[in-house]
Design a protein around this motif. Sequence first.
Motif, PDB file in Angstrom:
ATOM      1  N   ASN A   1       0.809  -1.219   0.000  1.00 47.07           N
ATOM      2  CA  ASN A   1       0.000   0.000   0.000  1.00 47.07           C
ATOM      3  C   ASN A   1       0.843   1.270   0.000  1.00 47.07           C
ATOM      4  N   VAL A   2       2.103   1.159   0.397  1.00 49.01           N
ATOM      5  CA  VAL A   2       3.015   2.306   0.332  1.00 49.01           C
ATOM      6  C   VAL A   2       3.080   2.818  -1.107  1.00 49.01           C
ATOM      7  N   PHE A   3       3.124   1.892  -2.055  1.00 45.03           N
ATOM      8  CA  PHE A   3       3.258   2.262  -3.462  1.00 45.03           C
ATOM      9  C   PHE A   3       1.968   2.886  -4.014  1.00 45.03           C
ATOM     10  N   THR A   4       0.824   2.423  -3.516  1.00 45.62           N
ATOM     11  CA  THR A   4      -0.445   3.015  -3.937  1.00 45.62           C
ATOM     12  C   THR A   4      -0.548   4.449  -3.425  1.00 45.62           C
ATOM     13  N   LEU A   5      -0.200   4.659  -2.172  1.00 46.44           N
ATOM     14  CA  LEU A   5      -0.198   6.013  -1.607  1.00 46.44           C
ATOM     15  C   LEU A   5       0.739   6.926  -2.378  1.00 46.44           C
ATOM     16  N   PHE A   6       1.925   6.425  -2.631  1.00 44.77           N
ATOM     17  CA  PHE A   6       2.908   7.211  -3.372  1.00 44.77           C
ATOM     18  C   PHE A   6       2.370   7.573  -4.751  1.00 44.77           C
ATOM     19  N   ALA A   7       1.796   6.598  -5.442  1.00 45.65           N
ATOM     20  CA  ALA A   7       1.263   6.841  -6.789  1.00 45.65           C
ATOM     21  C   ALA A   7       0.137   7.862  -6.762  1.00 45.65           C
ATOM     22  N   LEU A   8      -0.712   7.795  -5.758  1.00 42.70           N
ATOM     23  CA  LEU A   8      -1.825   8.744  -5.678  1.00 42.70           C
ATOM     24  C   LEU A   8      -1.315  10.177  -5.564  1.00 42.70           C
ATOM     25  N   TYR A   9      -0.346  10.397  -4.691  1.00 39.45           N
ATOM     26  CA  TYR A   9       0.172  11.748  -4.498  1.00 39.45           C
ATOM     27  C   TYR A   9       1.103  12.180  -5.637  1.00 39.45           C
ATOM     28  N   ALA A  10       1.869  11.261  -6.182  1.00 39.03           N
ATOM     29  CA  ALA A  10       2.859  11.622  -7.208  1.00 39.03           C
ATOM     30  C   ALA A  10       2.278  11.643  -8.620  1.00 39.03           C
ATOM     31  N   LEU A  11       1.332  10.740  -8.905  1.00 38.14           N
ATOM     32  CA  LEU A  11       0.855  10.583 -10.279  1.00 38.14           C
ATOM     33  C   LEU A  11      -0.618  10.919 -10.474  1.00 38.14           C
ATOM     34  N   GLY A  12      -1.394  10.812  -9.424  1.00 33.41           N
ATOM     35  CA  GLY A  12      -2.815  11.105  -9.532  1.00 33.41           C
ATOM     36  C   GLY A  12      -3.687   9.869  -9.424  1.00 33.41           C
ATOM     37  N   THR A  13      -4.989  10.117  -9.410  1.00 35.64           N
ATOM     38  CA  THR A  13      -5.982   9.084  -9.149  1.00 35.64           C
ATOM     39  C   THR A  13      -5.969   7.959 -10.181  1.00 35.64           C
ATOM     40  N   ARG A  14      -5.930   8.314 -11.451  1.00 37.74           N
ATOM     41  CA  ARG A  14      -6.036   7.307 -12.514  1.00 37.74           C
ATOM     42  C   ARG A  14      -4.881   6.301 -12.459  1.00 37.74           C
ATOM     43  N   TYR A  15      -3.670   6.808 -12.297  1.00 36.02           N
ATOM     44  CA  TYR A  15      -2.504   5.916 -12.263  1.00 36.02           C
ATOM     45  C   TYR A  15      -2.482   5.080 -10.985  1.00 36.02           C
ATOM     46  N   ALA A  16      -2.864   5.690  -9.867  1.00 30.92           N
ATOM     47  CA  ALA A  16      -2.908   4.950  -8.608  1.00 30.92           C
ATOM     48  C   ALA A  16      -3.971   3.854  -8.657  1.00 30.92           C
ATOM     49  N   ALA A  17      -5.108   4.145  -9.280  1.00 28.27           N
ATOM     50  CA  ALA A  17      -6.166   3.132  -9.417  1.00 28.27           C
ATOM     51  C   ALA A  17      -5.686   1.968 -10.282  1.00 28.27           C
ATOM     52  N   ALA A  18      -4.979   2.276 -11.358  1.00 27.23           N
ATOM     53  CA  ALA A  18      -4.437   1.217 -12.219  1.00 27.23           C
ATOM     54  C   ALA A  18      -3.445   0.358 -11.444  1.00 27.23           C
ATOM     55  N   LEU A  19      -2.581   1.002 -10.675  1.00 24.74           N
ATOM     56  CA  LEU A  19      -1.609   0.265  -9.863  1.00 24.74           C
ATOM     57  C   LEU A  19      -2.328  -0.654  -8.881  1.00 24.74           C
ATOM     58  N   LEU A  20      -3.306  -0.124  -8.186  1.00 20.18           N
ATOM     59  CA  LEU A  20      -4.044  -0.915  -7.194  1.00 20.18           C
ATOM     60  C   LEU A  20      -4.710  -2.130  -7.839  1.00 20.18           C
ATOM     61  N   PHE A  21      -5.415  -1.898  -8.925  1.00 22.44           N
ATOM     62  CA  PHE A  21      -6.127  -2.995  -9.585  1.00 22.44           C
ATOM     63  C   PHE A  21      -5.149  -4.055 -10.112  1.00 22.44           C
ATOM     64  N   LEU A  22      -4.087  -3.627 -10.763  1.00 21.71           N
ATOM     65  CA  LEU A  22      -3.101  -4.588 -11.283  1.00 21.71           C
ATOM     66  C   LEU A  22      -2.437  -5.369 -10.157  1.00 21.71           C
ATOM     67  N   ARG A  23      -2.115  -4.673  -9.065  1.00 24.80           N
ATOM     68  CA  ARG A  23      -1.492  -5.368  -7.936  1.00 24.80           C
ATOM     69  C   ARG A  23      -2.421  -6.416  -7.337  1.00 24.80           C
ATOM     70  N   ILE A  24      -3.688  -6.093  -7.220  1.00 29.35           N
ATOM     71  CA  ILE A  24      -4.639  -7.051  -6.642  1.00 29.35           C
ATOM     72  C   ILE A  24      -4.817  -8.253  -7.557  1.00 29.35           C
ATOM     73  N   VAL A  25      -5.020  -8.000  -8.835  1.00 22.53           N
ATOM     74  CA  VAL A  25      -5.227  -9.107  -9.785  1.00 22.53           C
ATOM     75  C   VAL A  25      -3.967  -9.962  -9.899  1.00 22.53           C
TER      76      VAL A  25
END
Length: 169
Positions: free
Chosen positions: A41-65
Amino acid sequence: MKTRNLILTAILTALALVAFTIEAAIPPLTPIYGIKLGIANVFTLFALYALGTRYAAALLFLRIVLGSIFTGQVVSFIYSLTGGVLAFLLMVLLKRFFPLKQVWILSVLCAVMHNIGQLLAAIFMTSTVQIIYYLPVLVVSGIIAGAFTGLCAQLVFIRLKKWSESRYS
Protein backbone atom coordinates in the motif's frame (compact mmCIF):
# COMPACT_ATOMS: atom_id res chain seq x y z
CA MET A 1 4.76 13.33 -19.54
CA LYS A 2 2.18 10.61 -20.15
CA THR A 3 4.89 8.09 -21.07
CA ARG A 4 6.85 9.01 -17.95
CA ASN A 5 3.77 8.45 -15.79
CA LEU A 6 3.04 5.10 -17.44
CA ILE A 7 6.61 3.94 -16.89
CA LEU A 8 6.59 5.09 -13.28
CA THR A 9 3.25 3.34 -12.75
CA ALA A 10 4.68 0.13 -14.19
CA ILE A 11 7.74 0.35 -11.94
CA LEU A 12 5.64 1.09 -8.86
CA THR A 13 3.29 -1.78 -9.74
CA ALA A 14 6.24 -4.16 -10.04
CA LEU A 15 7.62 -2.99 -6.69
CA ALA A 16 4.18 -3.33 -5.07
CA LEU A 17 3.88 -6.87 -6.45
CA VAL A 18 7.29 -7.79 -5.07
CA ALA A 19 6.36 -6.38 -1.66
CA PHE A 20 2.98 -8.15 -1.75
CA THR A 21 4.54 -11.49 -2.75
CA ILE A 22 7.25 -11.29 -0.09
CA GLU A 23 4.73 -10.35 2.58
CA ALA A 24 2.47 -13.24 1.53
CA ALA A 25 5.41 -15.65 1.92
CA ILE A 26 6.31 -14.45 5.42
CA PRO A 27 4.60 -16.30 8.27
CA PRO A 28 1.87 -14.22 9.96
CA LEU A 29 3.05 -11.67 12.50
CA THR A 30 0.22 -12.58 14.84
CA PRO A 31 -1.78 -15.73 15.49
CA ILE A 32 -4.88 -13.83 14.37
CA TYR A 33 -5.85 -14.65 10.79
CA GLY A 34 -5.75 -11.92 8.15
CA ILE A 35 -3.56 -9.36 9.88
CA LYS A 36 -0.77 -8.04 7.64
CA LEU A 37 1.21 -4.82 7.38
CA GLY A 38 0.15 -4.20 3.80
CA ILE A 39 3.52 -2.91 2.65
CA ALA A 40 2.36 -2.83 -0.98
CA ASN A 41 0.00 0.00 0.00
CA VAL A 42 3.02 2.31 0.33
CA PHE A 43 3.26 2.26 -3.46
CA THR A 44 -0.45 3.02 -3.94
CA LEU A 45 -0.20 6.01 -1.61
CA PHE A 46 2.91 7.21 -3.37
CA ALA A 47 1.26 6.84 -6.79
CA LEU A 48 -1.83 8.74 -5.68
CA TYR A 49 0.17 11.75 -4.50
CA ALA A 50 2.86 11.62 -7.21
CA LEU A 51 0.85 10.58 -10.28
CA GLY A 52 -2.81 11.11 -9.53
CA THR A 53 -5.98 9.08 -9.15
CA ARG A 54 -6.04 7.31 -12.51
CA TYR A 55 -2.50 5.92 -12.26
CA ALA A 56 -2.91 4.95 -8.61
CA ALA A 57 -6.17 3.13 -9.42
CA ALA A 58 -4.44 1.22 -12.22
CA LEU A 59 -1.61 0.27 -9.86
CA LEU A 60 -4.04 -0.91 -7.19
CA PHE A 61 -6.13 -3.00 -9.58
CA LEU A 62 -3.10 -4.59 -11.28
CA ARG A 63 -1.49 -5.37 -7.94
CA ILE A 64 -4.64 -7.05 -6.64
CA VAL A 65 -5.23 -9.11 -9.79
CA LEU A 66 -1.61 -10.10 -10.40
CA GLY A 67 -0.85 -10.53 -6.70
CA SER A 68 -3.73 -12.98 -6.33
CA ILE A 69 -2.50 -14.94 -9.34
CA PHE A 70 1.21 -14.88 -8.39
CA THR A 71 0.63 -15.99 -4.82
CA GLY A 72 -2.01 -18.56 -5.75
CA GLN A 73 -4.49 -16.89 -3.41
CA VAL A 74 -7.25 -16.44 -5.96
CA VAL A 75 -9.93 -16.81 -3.28
CA SER A 76 -8.49 -13.79 -1.48
CA PHE A 77 -9.04 -11.75 -4.65
CA ILE A 78 -12.59 -10.87 -3.53
CA TYR A 79 -11.38 -9.75 -0.10
CA SER A 80 -8.49 -7.73 -1.52
CA LEU A 81 -10.62 -6.12 -4.20
CA THR A 82 -13.44 -5.16 -1.84
CA GLY A 83 -11.11 -3.77 0.80
CA GLY A 84 -8.84 -2.14 -1.76
CA VAL A 85 -11.64 -0.38 -3.64
CA LEU A 86 -13.29 0.94 -0.47
CA ALA A 87 -9.96 2.14 0.93
CA PHE A 88 -9.02 3.72 -2.40
CA LEU A 89 -12.33 5.57 -2.68
CA LEU A 90 -11.84 6.97 0.81
CA MET A 91 -8.25 7.87 -0.06
CA VAL A 92 -9.36 9.81 -3.14
CA LEU A 93 -12.15 11.59 -1.24
CA LEU A 94 -9.93 12.65 1.67
CA LYS A 95 -6.60 13.29 -0.09
CA ARG A 96 -7.17 17.03 -0.41
CA PHE A 97 -7.49 17.33 3.38
CA PHE A 98 -4.17 15.61 4.10
CA PRO A 99 -0.95 17.27 2.93
CA LEU A 100 2.19 15.19 2.52
CA LYS A 101 3.13 15.69 6.18
CA GLN A 102 -0.10 13.93 7.19
CA VAL A 103 -0.13 11.04 4.73
CA TRP A 104 0.15 8.63 7.64
CA ILE A 105 -3.20 9.79 9.02
CA LEU A 106 -4.91 9.20 5.69
CA SER A 107 -3.23 5.80 5.54
CA VAL A 108 -4.65 4.85 8.95
CA LEU A 109 -8.18 5.76 7.88
CA CYS A 110 -7.82 3.84 4.62
CA ALA A 111 -6.34 0.77 6.32
CA VAL A 112 -9.33 0.62 8.67
CA MET A 113 -11.67 1.03 5.67
CA HIS A 114 -9.79 -1.76 3.89
CA ASN A 115 -10.37 -4.05 6.85
CA ILE A 116 -14.05 -3.10 6.96
CA GLY A 117 -14.32 -3.93 3.26
CA GLN A 118 -12.72 -7.30 3.80
CA LEU A 119 -15.06 -7.99 6.69
CA LEU A 120 -18.08 -7.09 4.54
CA ALA A 121 -16.81 -9.43 1.82
CA ALA A 122 -16.41 -12.22 4.38
CA ILE A 123 -19.93 -11.68 5.68
CA PHE A 124 -21.28 -11.74 2.13
CA MET A 125 -19.33 -14.84 1.11
CA THR A 126 -20.06 -16.86 4.25
CA SER A 127 -23.52 -15.49 5.07
CA THR A 128 -22.31 -15.25 8.65
CA VAL A 129 -23.08 -11.92 10.26
CA GLN A 130 -21.34 -12.97 13.49
CA ILE A 131 -18.02 -12.26 11.79
CA ILE A 132 -18.71 -8.63 12.68
CA TYR A 133 -17.34 -9.40 16.16
CA TYR A 134 -13.91 -9.51 14.50
CA LEU A 135 -14.19 -5.76 13.72
CA PRO A 136 -12.43 -4.40 16.86
CA VAL A 137 -9.40 -6.59 16.18
CA LEU A 138 -9.33 -5.45 12.56
CA VAL A 139 -9.67 -1.79 13.53
CA VAL A 140 -6.70 -2.00 15.91
CA SER A 141 -4.60 -3.86 13.34
CA GLY A 142 -5.66 -1.36 10.67
CA ILE A 143 -4.51 1.55 12.81
CA ILE A 144 -1.11 -0.03 13.39
CA ALA A 145 -0.60 -1.19 9.80
CA GLY A 146 -1.93 2.06 8.34
CA ALA A 147 0.37 4.16 10.50
CA PHE A 148 3.35 2.04 9.46
CA THR A 149 2.65 2.11 5.72
CA GLY A 150 1.65 5.77 5.82
CA LEU A 151 4.85 6.76 7.60
CA CYS A 152 6.87 4.75 5.07
CA ALA A 153 5.18 6.55 2.16
CA GLN A 154 5.60 9.89 3.89
CA LEU A 155 9.32 9.28 4.47
CA VAL A 156 9.79 8.31 0.82
CA PHE A 157 8.17 11.60 -0.24
CA ILE A 158 10.32 13.64 2.14
CA ARG A 159 13.53 11.90 1.04
CA LEU A 160 12.73 12.24 -2.65
CA LYS A 161 11.84 15.90 -2.21
CA LYS A 162 15.13 16.62 -0.41
CA TRP A 163 17.08 14.65 -3.01
CA SER A 164 15.32 16.46 -5.85
CA GLU A 165 15.93 19.89 -4.30
CA SER A 166 19.61 19.20 -3.61
CA ARG A 167 20.11 17.75 -7.08
CA TYR A 168 18.70 20.75 -8.91
CA SER A 169 19.95 23.49 -6.57
